[in-house]
Design an enzyme around this catalytic site. Structure first.
Site, PDB file in Angstrom:
ATOM      1  N   ARG A  13       0.832  -1.214   0.000  1.00  0.00           N
ATOM      2  CA  ARG A  13       0.000   0.000   0.000  1.00  0.00           C
ATOM      3  C   ARG A  13       0.864   1.261   0.000  1.00  0.00           C
ATOM      4  O   ARG A  13       0.908   2.002  -0.962  1.00  0.00           O
ATOM      5  CB  ARG A  13      -0.934  -0.026   1.222  1.00  0.00           C
ATOM      6  CG  ARG A  13      -2.047   1.001   1.192  1.00  0.00           C
ATOM      7  CD  ARG A  13      -1.648   2.399   1.525  1.00  0.00           C
ATOM      8  NE  ARG A  13      -1.033   2.525   2.855  1.00  0.00           N
ATOM      9  CZ  ARG A  13      -0.491   3.647   3.303  1.00  0.00           C
ATOM     10  NH1 ARG A  13      -0.466   4.728   2.551  1.00  0.00           N
ATOM     11  NH2 ARG A  13       0.079   3.698   4.488  1.00  0.00           N
ATOM     12  N   ASP A  14       1.633   1.484   1.066  1.00  0.00           N
ATOM     13  CA  ASP A  14       2.349   2.754   1.175  1.00  0.00           C
ATOM     14  C   ASP A  14       3.479   2.813   0.151  1.00  0.00           C
ATOM     15  O   ASP A  14       3.918   3.894  -0.244  1.00  0.00           O
ATOM     16  CB  ASP A  14       2.903   2.930   2.601  1.00  0.00           C
ATOM     17  CG  ASP A  14       3.143   4.387   2.964  1.00  0.00           C
ATOM     18  OD1 ASP A  14       3.013   5.249   2.075  1.00  0.00           O
ATOM     19  OD2 ASP A  14       3.468   4.672   4.122  1.00  0.00           O
ATOM     20  N   HIS A 205       5.687   4.795  12.495  1.00  0.00           N
ATOM     21  CA  HIS A 205       5.637   4.679  11.023  1.00  0.00           C
ATOM     22  C   HIS A 205       6.617   5.713  10.470  1.00  0.00           C
ATOM     23  O   HIS A 205       6.312   6.902  10.406  1.00  0.00           O
ATOM     24  CB  HIS A 205       4.194   4.954  10.577  1.00  0.00           C
ATOM     25  CG  HIS A 205       3.961   4.948   9.100  1.00  0.00           C
ATOM     26  ND1 HIS A 205       3.218   3.966   8.465  1.00  0.00           N
ATOM     27  CD2 HIS A 205       4.337   5.811   8.119  1.00  0.00           C
ATOM     28  CE1 HIS A 205       3.144   4.231   7.171  1.00  0.00           C
ATOM     29  NE2 HIS A 205       3.818   5.346   6.931  1.00  0.00           N
ATOM     30  N   HIS A 207       9.332   7.231   7.667  1.00  0.00           N
ATOM     31  CA  HIS A 207       9.853   7.270   6.293  1.00  0.00           C
ATOM     32  C   HIS A 207      11.337   7.616   6.387  1.00  0.00           C
ATOM     33  O   HIS A 207      11.769   8.332   7.294  1.00  0.00           O
ATOM     34  CB  HIS A 207       9.062   8.292   5.460  1.00  0.00           C
ATOM     35  CG  HIS A 207       7.696   7.798   5.070  1.00  0.00           C
ATOM     36  ND1 HIS A 207       7.382   7.408   3.791  1.00  0.00           N
ATOM     37  CD2 HIS A 207       6.581   7.588   5.804  1.00  0.00           C
ATOM     38  CE1 HIS A 207       6.118   7.008   3.744  1.00  0.00           C
ATOM     39  NE2 HIS A 207       5.601   7.101   4.962  1.00  0.00           N
ATOM     40  N   CYS A 238       4.578   9.226  -0.484  1.00  0.00           N
ATOM     41  CA  CYS A 238       3.143   9.507  -0.493  1.00  0.00           C
ATOM     42  C   CYS A 238       2.908  10.501  -1.613  1.00  0.00           C
ATOM     43  O   CYS A 238       3.594  11.514  -1.690  1.00  0.00           O
ATOM     44  CB  CYS A 238       2.690  10.091   0.845  1.00  0.00           C
ATOM     45  SG  CYS A 238       0.977  10.679   0.801  1.00  0.00           S
ATOM     46  N   ASN A 247       9.602   4.328   2.559  1.00  0.00           N
ATOM     47  CA  ASN A 247       9.340   3.930   3.943  1.00  0.00           C
ATOM     48  C   ASN A 247      10.596   3.279   4.488  1.00  0.00           C
ATOM     49  O   ASN A 247      11.451   2.800   3.733  1.00  0.00           O
ATOM     50  CB  ASN A 247       8.240   2.867   3.972  1.00  0.00           C
ATOM     51  CG  ASN A 247       6.856   3.454   3.800  1.00  0.00           C
ATOM     52  OD1 ASN A 247       6.446   3.773   2.688  1.00  0.00           O
ATOM     53  ND2 ASN A 247       6.163   3.610   4.895  1.00  0.00           N
TER      54      ASN A 247
END
Ligand code: HMG
Ligand code: MG
Length: 286
Positions: A13-14, A205, A207, A238, A247
């Site tokens: 996803r990310d 989370h 990056h 993103c 990430n």
């Protein structure tokens, strides 16, 4: 304190939301199946967002219906509103995630509404999820800095995180969306949040924009966090956060954790196969 760390694999996803070229659903499915083989208990498989906003994940239904479901793994999806939630429910997501921002600028640019409006939307979504028995995770983005508004006050992070927890999210993932954090600023942010939200309900989370995401993990571990999001191969960014590089990569995170005496339950050989496969699909789309 627990010596087990749960890794929440967000690469499909990310990571894939930010690839320049469209990757076919069949390749995404093969990648997720390889990640399942590596033993992740949580894999964020896709997003049920507007395909106009994120065309890379317009195939969310096809991806969720095509994957092999490993018992013991939850396959999660981002849902920005009721429409996304209904799509995720119909497609058989095991859990969904709502995503708010600690900064107004990112909220507007990412989900086209203010923070307060987003929380109202999520409240409706969580009410529906409660009736359906669906688990909901919450994200707070821009916990250190915002690409539009600059530095973000730790108290703003705390307030949005508390709102998400109060409405029923089982865990709040604190996102350093543009990788602006240092161990010092991450610790300061967590020290503002922890008196109100226990460490066991929080995830980190990070990056890796400045190549210090692992140091930020260490700072968060020291303050008791035991859940971290990462992406296979360090994929990511993103589309609505200019400057958000990859990430934190899952492989180095597993190595750091195991070296520091934490168990992760991840099969490193199987993870390497997923990393190798990822190279072939991202190279093919480059
Ligand atoms: P909007 O344009 O304000 O939405 O977008 P709207 O409600 O006015 O609807 C406009 C159109 O989109 C309508 O279609 C809707 O049906 C459709 P039309 O009538 O024009 O044909 N629509 C949808 N279609 C499919 N699925 C849906 C959906 N919702 C509306 N769910 C919206 C608002 C929230 C939808 C949009 O801004 C959006 O999708 N944003 C998502 C952006 C995104 O995915 N960003 C990346 C994820 S966040 C992130 O990466 C950070 C994170 O990793 C943590 C961190 O690092 O900090 C989580
Ligand atoms: Mg992210």
């Amino acid at each position: 304190m627990s010596d087990h760390v749960r890794i929440y694999e967000v690469g499909p996803r990310d990571g894939l939301q930010n690839e320049a070229m469209l990757i076919p659903a069949v390749a995404k499915i093969a990648l997720i199946d390889l990640l399942s083989d590596a033993g992740f208990t949580k894999i964020e498989a896709t997003s049920f967002v507007s395909p106009k906003w994120v065309p890379q994940l317009a195939d969310a239904e096809a991806v969720l219906s095509g994957i092999r479901r490993r018992p013991g793994t939850d396959y999660a999806a981002l849902t920005p509103n009721m429409k996304g939630y209904e799509r995720a429910l119909a497609a058989g997501a095991d859990e969904v995630a709502v995503f708010a921002s600690a900064s107004e600028g990112f909220s507007r640019n990412n989900i086209n509404c203010s923070i307060a409006e987003s929380l109202q939307r999520f409240e409706l979504l969580l009410e529906a999820a409660k009736k359906d028995g669906m688990r909901v995770r919450g994200y707070v983005s821009c916990v250190i800095a915002c690409p539009y508004d600059g530095p973000v006050a730790p108290e703003a992070v705390r307030d949005v995180a508390m709102a998400l927890l109060d409405m029923g999210c089982y865990e709040i993932s604190l996102g350093d969306t543009i990788g602006a954090g240092t161990p010092e600023t991450v610790s300061a942010m967590l020290e503002a949040v922890l008196p109100s939200l226990p460490a066991k309900r929080l995830a980190g989370h990070f990056h890796d924009t400045r190549d210090n995401a692992l140091e930020n993990v260490t700072a968060a571990l020291d303050l008791g966090l035991r859940v971290f999001d990462s992406a296979v191969g360090g994929l990511g960014g993103c589309p609505y956060a200019p400057g958000a590089k990859g990430n934190l990569a899952t492989g180095p995170l597993v190595e750091l954790l195991e070296r520091s005496g934490f168990s992760t339950g991840i099969d490193c050989d199987a993870l390497k196969k997923a990393e190798a496969y990822l190279q072939t699909i991202t190279r093919a789309s480059a």
